[in-house]
Design a protein around this motif. Sequence first.
Motif, short mmCIF file in Angstrom:
data_model
loop_
_atom_site.label_atom_id
_atom_site.label_comp_id
_atom_site.label_asym_id
_atom_site.label_seq_id
_atom_site.Cartn_x
_atom_site.Cartn_y
_atom_site.Cartn_z
N THR A 21 62.79 41.25 66.67
CA THR A 21 62.51 41.19 65.24
C THR A 21 62.23 39.79 64.73
OG1 THR A 21 64.83 40.87 64.63
CG2 THR A 21 64.07 43.15 64.86
N GLY A 22 62.49 38.76 65.54
CA GLY A 22 62.29 37.40 65.08
C GLY A 22 63.40 36.92 64.17
N THR A 23 64.50 37.68 64.08
CA THR A 23 65.64 37.26 63.25
C THR A 23 66.87 37.12 64.12
OG1 THR A 23 66.52 39.45 62.75
CG2 THR A 23 64.71 38.66 61.36
N ASP A 24 67.91 36.54 63.55
CA ASP A 24 69.16 36.42 64.29
C ASP A 24 70.23 37.34 63.70
OD1 ASP A 24 69.69 35.10 61.95
OD2 ASP A 24 70.27 33.21 62.90
N ASN A 25 69.83 38.42 63.05
CA ASN A 25 70.77 39.37 62.45
C ASN A 25 71.54 40.10 63.55
OD1 ASN A 25 72.18 41.16 60.90
ND2 ASN A 25 70.42 42.44 60.41
N THR A 26 72.86 39.94 63.56
CA THR A 26 73.69 40.64 64.54
C THR A 26 74.59 41.67 63.86
OG1 THR A 26 75.37 38.90 64.46
CG2 THR A 26 73.68 38.72 66.18
N THR A 27 74.32 41.98 62.60
CA THR A 27 75.10 42.99 61.88
C THR A 27 74.37 44.33 61.95
OG1 THR A 27 75.90 41.28 60.36
CG2 THR A 27 76.13 43.58 59.67
N PRO A 28 75.00 45.34 62.54
CA PRO A 28 74.33 46.64 62.65
C PRO A 28 74.21 47.34 61.30
CG PRO A 28 76.57 46.80 63.45
CD PRO A 28 76.33 45.35 63.14
N ASP A 29 73.14 48.12 61.16
CA ASP A 29 72.94 48.93 59.96
C ASP A 29 73.66 50.27 60.07
OD1 ASP A 29 70.98 47.22 58.46
OD2 ASP A 29 69.92 47.44 60.37
N VAL A 30 73.89 50.73 61.29
CA VAL A 30 74.60 51.98 61.55
C VAL A 30 75.64 51.70 62.63
CG1 VAL A 30 74.41 54.34 62.42
CG2 VAL A 30 72.57 53.38 61.01
N GLU A 31 76.87 52.14 62.41
CA GLU A 31 77.94 52.06 63.42
C GLU A 31 78.65 53.39 63.45
OE1 GLU A 31 80.42 48.38 64.22
OE2 GLU A 31 79.75 48.00 62.16
N ASN A 32 78.70 54.02 64.64
CA ASN A 32 79.42 55.27 64.80
C ASN A 32 79.78 55.42 66.27
OD1 ASN A 32 77.00 56.00 66.02
ND2 ASN A 32 76.32 57.27 64.32
N THR A 33 80.15 56.60 66.68
CA THR A 33 80.38 56.87 68.10
C THR A 33 79.50 58.03 68.52
OG1 THR A 33 82.23 58.36 67.67
CG2 THR A 33 82.78 56.05 68.07
N VAL A 34 79.06 57.97 69.76
CA VAL A 34 78.29 59.05 70.38
C VAL A 34 78.98 59.37 71.70
CG1 VAL A 34 76.07 59.68 71.41
CG2 VAL A 34 76.12 58.35 69.29
N LYS A 35 79.39 60.62 71.82
CA LYS A 35 80.11 61.08 73.02
C LYS A 35 81.32 60.20 73.32
CE LYS A 35 77.90 64.03 75.46
NZ LYS A 35 77.31 64.69 76.58
N GLY A 36 81.92 59.68 72.25
CA GLY A 36 83.14 58.88 72.37
C GLY A 36 82.91 57.40 72.58
N TYR A 37 81.66 56.94 72.60
CA TYR A 37 81.35 55.52 72.84
C TYR A 37 80.82 54.86 71.58
CZ TYR A 37 81.76 56.70 77.77
OH TYR A 37 82.23 57.11 78.99
N PRO A 38 81.18 53.57 71.37
CA PRO A 38 80.65 52.84 70.22
C PRO A 38 79.11 52.77 70.28
CG PRO A 38 82.50 51.66 71.18
CD PRO A 38 82.15 52.78 72.13
N HIS A 39 78.49 53.07 69.15
CA HIS A 39 77.04 53.14 69.04
C HIS A 39 76.63 52.33 67.81
CE1 HIS A 39 73.51 55.51 67.30
NE2 HIS A 39 73.02 55.02 68.44
N LYS A 40 75.62 51.48 67.95
CA LYS A 40 75.13 50.66 66.83
C LYS A 40 73.61 50.73 66.78
CE LYS A 40 78.95 47.41 67.22
NZ LYS A 40 79.34 46.02 67.46
N VAL A 41 73.09 50.70 65.56
CA VAL A 41 71.65 50.70 65.35
C VAL A 41 71.31 49.54 64.41
CG1 VAL A 41 69.64 52.00 64.55
CG2 VAL A 41 71.57 53.21 65.61
N TYR A 42 70.31 48.77 64.80
CA TYR A 42 69.81 47.66 64.01
C TYR A 42 68.42 48.05 63.53
CZ TYR A 42 73.66 45.42 66.40
OH TYR A 42 74.91 45.12 66.88
N GLN A 43 68.23 48.04 62.20
CA GLN A 43 67.00 48.57 61.61
C GLN A 43 66.17 47.48 60.93
OE1 GLN A 43 68.90 51.33 58.93
NE2 GLN A 43 68.82 53.00 60.42
N ASP A 44 64.88 47.78 60.76
CA ASP A 44 64.03 46.90 59.97
C ASP A 44 64.20 47.22 58.49
OD1 ASP A 44 62.50 49.19 59.45
OD2 ASP A 44 60.86 48.60 60.77
N ASP A 45 63.44 46.56 57.64
CA ASP A 45 63.58 46.76 56.18
C ASP A 45 63.20 48.16 55.72
OD1 ASP A 45 64.47 44.16 55.92
OD2 ASP A 45 62.47 43.37 55.45
#
Length: 100
Positions: A21-45
Amino acid sequence: RFIDASVEGTSQVAILGTLATGTDNTTPDVENTVKGYPHKVYQDDQGNALIETYLITGMGHGAPVDPGTGEDRCGVPGGHILDADICASYFIGKFWGLDQ
């Protein structure tokens, strides 16, 4: 991206985020679990997923599979193919829209 216990997740996300993305954003937009494992999604604008991570806690270095039948299951354990109750191939394909 699937991250196993041998990789420090925050550093990897920072590197991937900068490359994607050309940015240094390390804060996820989505945080949950999938099949018991930590899952994060980083989104554009616009809310499109650019980076998606699953932290496969407790797993050594290898590719996670989830043997059995069912849409989200796959693989046969052996070597560096590890039964982690989550099929990396399924979720990677889904991220890329191959389930459409």
